[in-house]
Scaffold this motif. Structure first.
Motif, short mmCIF file in Angstrom:
data_model
loop_
_atom_site.label_atom_id
_atom_site.label_comp_id
_atom_site.label_asym_id
_atom_site.label_seq_id
_atom_site.Cartn_x
_atom_site.Cartn_y
_atom_site.Cartn_z
N ILE A 41 11.01 -5.30 6.42
CA ILE A 41 9.38 -4.90 6.67
C ILE A 41 9.22 -5.14 8.38
O ILE A 41 8.86 -4.14 9.01
N TYR A 71 10.18 2.43 12.27
CA TYR A 71 9.45 3.02 11.41
C TYR A 71 8.30 3.57 12.09
O TYR A 71 7.93 4.79 12.10
N PRO A 109 4.69 8.41 1.64
CA PRO A 109 4.70 7.17 1.22
C PRO A 109 6.02 6.62 0.45
O PRO A 109 6.64 5.58 0.55
N GLU A 110 6.66 7.40 -0.52
CA GLU A 110 7.71 7.43 -1.50
C GLU A 110 8.80 7.32 -0.44
O GLU A 110 9.91 6.52 -0.56
N THR A 149 8.88 3.95 1.66
CA THR A 149 9.37 2.89 0.63
C THR A 149 10.99 2.80 0.25
O THR A 149 11.44 1.90 0.45
N ALA A 150 11.40 4.17 0.17
CA ALA A 150 12.93 4.33 0.02
C ALA A 150 13.52 3.80 1.22
O ALA A 150 14.55 3.19 1.07
N VAL A 161 12.56 1.48 3.44
CA VAL A 161 12.39 0.09 3.65
C VAL A 161 13.47 -0.79 2.40
O VAL A 161 14.26 -1.53 2.81
N GLN A 162 13.61 -0.15 1.39
CA GLN A 162 14.44 -0.56 0.33
C GLN A 162 15.84 -0.38 0.75
O GLN A 162 16.59 -1.24 0.45
#
Length: 157
Positions: free
Chosen positions: A55, A62, A133-134, A137-138, A140-141
């Protein structure tokens, strides 16, 4: 673990301490970290640092990517590069300050800027259709997964 915005007094950090660390040592750690990080948190396990890295440790990159894309779009629309960069960066800074100071949650703040069928609505709809958004998220994962693999790799040394 502080992030690079600590270099300009805007850092964020996560910390972990096992049971052997005293309350006084934790307090001393918070004092030191508070000098470089405006926001910091304790995590419950050493692996929690991976989430912090995903994060806030890697997070500046990011936001740089988003600002870079906005700057490029501004230039393509006719703005001078420096103006596009500064407008995008100031917009990011202002939005971040609103998140940190508002009683509204982030979705509510976004909705307050997004007039139905307006210009912002058109932009948000395109970003949602492009799965922005996806993708975030991907990403960050993926960062967290890489942290875990590095922990395993370096744990074998």
């Amino acid at each position: 673990m502080p992030n690079t915005p600590a270099l300009v007094g805007e850092g964020a950090a996560g910390m972990y301490a096992d049971a052997a660390v005293s309350a006084e040592q934790r307090k001393q750690t918070e004092y030191v970290v508070s000098k470089i990080a405006k926001e910091y948190t304790w995590v419950d396990s050493e692996s929690g640092i991976d989430a912090v890295t995903a994060i806030s440790g890697s997070g500046p990159a990011y936001f740089f990517l988003v600002i870079e894309a906005m700057e490029k779009a501004g230039v393509e629309m006719g703005l001078p590069a420096d103006a596009a960069k500064r407008l995008a960066a100031q917009t990011a800074l202002g939005a971040a300050k609103m998140v940190l100071t508002s009683d509204d949650d982030v979705p509510t703040l976004r909705k307050k800027v997004t007039s139905p069928n307006g210009t912002t609505h058109a932009a948000i709809e395109q970003m949602l259709a492009s799965n922005v958004p996806e993708g975030i998220t991907a990403g960050v994962q993926a960062c967290q997964a890489r942290c875990q693999s590095l922990s395993t790799e370096f744990g074998k040394l």
